[in-house]
Scaffold this active site. Structure first.
Site, short mmCIF file in Angstrom:
data_model
loop_
_atom_site.label_atom_id
_atom_site.label_comp_id
_atom_site.label_asym_id
_atom_site.label_seq_id
_atom_site.Cartn_x
_atom_site.Cartn_y
_atom_site.Cartn_z
CB SER A 147 -0.97 -0.05 1.19
OG SER A 147 -1.98 0.92 1.08
CG ASP A 242 -7.21 -2.01 -3.80
OD1 ASP A 242 -7.54 -0.82 -3.68
OD2 ASP A 242 -6.09 -2.44 -3.41
CG HIS A 272 -5.97 -1.81 0.06
ND1 HIS A 272 -5.14 -1.51 -1.01
CD2 HIS A 272 -5.40 -1.22 1.14
CE1 HIS A 272 -4.12 -0.78 -0.58
NE2 HIS A 272 -4.26 -0.59 0.71
#
Length: 300
Positions: A147, A242, A272
């Site tokens: 991320s 996502d 995610h």
């Protein structure tokens, strides 16, 4: 939006949202971190046997080192996610311990200054400092991030190309957000995806950018770089459900066009943050195994 029907993934979503409700992303930083830390603690898994852990500081930056009984096959710098607002050495502690055991590499998990207290480029400066300390002995190392940590890992490669220094052997980016222009289809298709919405992304982007007026600064937004040549080979993994999904293949295509070896793997049904589901979901378990295999190959 692609629908999640896998029972294991649905259970993971429910358990995550019970501890970390969607409104936490827009709460005060202190409240957000409280929710996030509690949620991560609930998913924490014990370390594999034989993994030694040592907490150190590099120029005041907290770093956690992991060594397995077979360590000696290079090193990994792991940079945690959390939207630049949350996350810590504890939030990704078990992931790093398992990486060390599975790859035989020494893993350094780097913290970095968080937003809104510290906006760009503070986090990248911290990751660069830790990378230079890790590689000061001349050993080869790769970068892995998830991320926001994936964005910092990609940005680190761009910075090292600009200013010089040991370049990572490879970059492994896990459900990365790379600072693109948000016109890719996944931002519309998955705008209300479980565990990460586009409204959350916009909020965190504002905090991370801070006073930086140049949204095309490649070290702020790696996907906006004009030149992708001479960057490390990449293994990029995305979650299908996502909003950030399509930034992964866009980055891979730009690397390939510049002659850089790059591979993209998309994970159907996953969302995610699914690394925390690797002991609860076969899909997440298989994806983590692919990440480990890629790391081993790059370090070989």
């Amino acid at each position: 939006m692609a629908q999640v029907t896998d029972p294991e993934v649905l259970k993971f979503i429910a358990d995550t949202e019970a501890a970390y409700p969607s409104e936490a992303n827009l709460a005060t930083p202190e409240e957000n971190r409280m929710y996030y830390d509690a949620m991560c603690a609930g998913f924490w898994a014990p370390h594999p046997e034989g993994v030694a852990v040592l907490d150190i500081e590099v120029d005041g930056i907290p770093v956690r080192k992991y060594r397995s009984e077979t360590s000696g096959k290079g090193a990994i710098l792991y940079t945690h996610g959390g939207g630049f607002v949350v996350g810590s050495l504890d939030s990704h502690d078990d992931v790093c311990a398992e990486l060390a055991a599975a790859t035989g590499a020494e893993v350094w998990s780097s913290h970095y200054r968080l937003c809104p207290e510290h906006s760009y480029p503070a986090a990248l400066d911290d990751v660069e400092a830790v990378w230079r300390k890790l590689t000061a002995d001349g050993r080869g190392a790769i970068v892995i991030g998830d991320s926001a940590g994936a964005r910092l890992s990609a940005a680190l490669c761009l910075r090292l190309r600009r200013v010089g220094g040991p370049m990572p052997l490879a970059q492994i980016l896990i459900y990365p957000g790379l600072g693109g222009d948000k016109t890719l289809p996944s931002f519309v298709e998955n705008a209300e995806a479980p565990l990460l919405r586009t409204v959350d992304l916009a909020h965190n982007e504002t905090l991370y950018r801070g006073d930086c007026q140049d949204k095309n600064d490649p070290e702020l937004s790696p996907l906006r770089a004009r030149d992708f040549a001479n960057l490390p080979p990449a293994f990029v993994v995305t979650a299908d459900v996502d909003p950030l999904r399509d930034e992964g293949p866009a980055y891979v295509e730009k690397l390939r066009s510049a002659g850089v070896e790059a591979t993209w793997r998309n994970e159907p049904q996953l969302i995610h943050g699914y690394l925390r589901a690797r002991h609860r979901s076969q899909r997440a378990r298989d994806s983590f195994a692919a990440i480990i295999a890629a790391a081993r190959a790059f370090l070989a």
